[in-house]
Design an enzyme around this catalytic site. Structure first.
Site: not given
Ligand code: FUB
Length: 321
Positions: A16, A222
């Site tokens: 991320d 997301e």
């Molecule tokens: O790294 C944890 C979670 O996985 C992130 O917050 C999401 O966007 C996904 O990448």
């Protein structure tokens, strides 16, 4: 010629990556993946991260400097578990680290921690941001105002809210209904709270209709990011269970935004996540995949690759590995 994507930190698992240019250097704020032994599930319990490191580099070819730990769950008074995606904003000589973390009741909230330097350390506020929920904050400055974009479905709990209120049991809309929207909110002048109620960020199709929940190759899941290119606002995000990074263009930070296409095709691993930043007149996509861990979805490695726009401002699709 465009160079191959580069793994940035082979020594450890970092995901991320949120990249920004501060003081002429690129700073990266990733999630710090680790092997927790927790079995994989749709709630993402296996992403059980406990701290963040900050990284910097003087160019995308340069050696990556690890500035060490900048914040841990143990330092956050309200913290429960799972430090997920974060981002950093700079205002008036201070740096603000926004992060996703479950509280002691296992509810994701957004927190903020403040530092004097981009490489930290960061001191967390004693409470989460009032009215915050879900995950994946992206901080964005526009004409002196600062905004947070956030949200994530499934394990990110966005489906548990309607009109910014907890609404259990937390069902997603039906496939033929408008998709759940990511959120956008203006930050207060002290950068520590929301300055208004979070708003829906609408993503429309080419006919001006909202994308539908069943449109899994295009609807929001997301990993929000915002950047400006030639006066337009580019909102980019992950489609989660269809594993694409996509983007939509709007005329202002609130939108609405119109879907444009795919930035990155699926990578090895379940999640895909990114940031986009301009450095020395070139544009870069920071992202991750799970190739170095042999496909373990919870052990991801951060990478950078250059991206290009065509004459109409469309991002040329990058093939994931
Ligand atoms: O790294 C944890 C979670 O996985 C992130 O917050 C999401 O966007 C996904 O990448």
């Amino acid at each position: 010629m465009k160079k191959k994507a580069r793994y940035l930190f082979p020594k450890d698992y970092m995901a991320d990556p949120s990249a920004h240019v501060f003081n002429g250097k690129i700073y990266i704020y990733p999630s710090h993946d680790r092997e927790s032994g927790i079995a994989e599930n749709d709630q993402g319990d296996h992403f059980d991260m406990q701290d963040y490191h900050a990284f910097s580099l003087t160019s995308t070819d340069a050696e990556v400097v690890d500035h060490g730990k900048i914040l841990s769950v143990a330092d956050i008074p309200w913290g429960g578990r799972q430090l997920w995606d974060s981002d950093v904003a700079h205002r008036d000589g201070k740096y603000y680290l926004y992060f996703s973390l479950k509280d002691k009741n296992d509810i994701f909230r957004l927190g903020v921690a403040v530092g004097d330097r981009p490489e930290g350390p960061f001191i967390p506020n004693p409470d989460p941001i009032r009215g915050s929920y879900s995950i994946d904050p992206c901080a964005f400055e526009d004409k002196g105002q600062y905004y947070l974009y956030f949200g994530g479905i499934w394990g990110g709990q966005l489906q548990c809210y309607r009109n910014n209120k907890l609404s259990l049991p937390g069902e997603l809309p039906q496939a033929d209904e408008p998709a759940l929207c990511p959120k956008v909110v203006r930050l207060s002048d002290d950068m520590l709270q929301f300055d208004e109620e979070p708003r829906d960020l609408l993503i429309l199709d080419g006919n001006g209709e909202p994308l539908l929940q069943g449109d899994i190759d295009r609807r929001f899941f997301e990993a929000s990011w915002m950047h400006c290119y030639q006066g337009k606002y580019y909102f980019s995000y992950s489609t989660g269970d269809s594993h694409l990074l996509c983007y939509a263009i709007g005329d202002n930070p609130y939108g609405p935004f119109t879907y444009q296409g795919v930035i990155l095709t699926p990578v090895v691993g379940w999640t895909t996540h990114h940031s986009i930043v301009e450095f020395e007149s070139k544009w870069y996509l920071f992202h991750h995949d799970a190739v170095p861990s042999g496909g373990k979805t919870w052990l991801r490695s951060m990478k950078v690759t250059e991206i290009e726009y065509d004459d109409n401002g469309r991002i040329l699709t990058v093939e994931g590995s």
